[in-house]
Design an enzyme around this catalytic site. Structure first.
Site, PDB file in Angstrom:
ATOM      1  N   CYS A   1      67.423 -43.975 -26.273  1.00 11.10           N
ATOM      2  CA  CYS A   1      68.596 -43.184 -25.537  1.00 11.10           C
ATOM      3  C   CYS A   1      67.798 -43.297 -24.051  1.00 11.10           C
ATOM      4  O   CYS A   1      66.747 -42.673 -23.604  1.00 11.10           O
ATOM      5  CB  CYS A   1      68.484 -41.569 -25.749  1.00 11.10           C
ATOM      6  SG  CYS A   1      69.044 -40.712 -24.385  1.00 11.10           S
TER       7      CYS A   1
ATOM      8  N   CYS B   1      67.432 -40.030 -22.104  1.00 12.74           N
ATOM      9  CA  CYS B   1      66.456 -39.154 -22.398  1.00 12.74           C
ATOM     10  C   CYS B   1      65.142 -39.626 -21.718  1.00 12.74           C
ATOM     11  O   CYS B   1      64.308 -38.810 -21.040  1.00 12.74           O
ATOM     12  CB  CYS B   1      66.223 -39.423 -23.866  1.00 12.74           C
ATOM     13  SG  CYS B   1      67.621 -38.983 -24.855  1.00 12.74           S
TER      14      CYS B   1
END
Length: 112
Positions: free
Chosen positions: A29, A32
């Site tokens: 991700c 993230c």
């Protein structure tokens, strides 16, 4: 940031004496990974009033499922074992930073 797993979740999060911001993330991700600098900034500014932990959602699927994650990153602010705020789908790091500051100011006045 403390890395938490299913094994340490109760002690580090649910039994914590201070509010805990749980950062659910995954290595694939990109957003993230971009959040880490802003989470570190929040941690340094609120270090006496807030604990920030990270949980790799891929490696802790039962935790991810128990909190019904729909996307990553998802941030949960947990106080005394209860989710009091859920942050997901923020537009930018500044958006996240401002949201967290506002939440923390409602929880506890920032010490000078």
């Amino acid at each position: 940031m403390i890395s938490v797993t299913q094994t340490t979740f109760n002690q580090e999060v649910l039994q914590s004496s201070q509010p805990v911001l749980v950062n659910f993330w995954a290595p694939w991700c990109g957003l993230c990974l971009m959040l880490n600098p802003i989470l570190n900034k929040i941690q340094s500014e609120w270090q006496e009033q807030l604990k920030i932990v990270s949980i790799n959602a891929d490696q802790n699927l039962s935790l991810a499922n128990s909190y019904r994650l729909r996307n990553l990153p998802t941030l949960l602010l947990i106080n005394r074992g209860e989710v009091i705020h859920r942050l997901e789908g923020f537009q930018s790091r500044e958006d996240l930073y401002n949201s967290m500051n506002n939440i923390m100011l409602t929880l506890t006045p920032k010490s000078a």
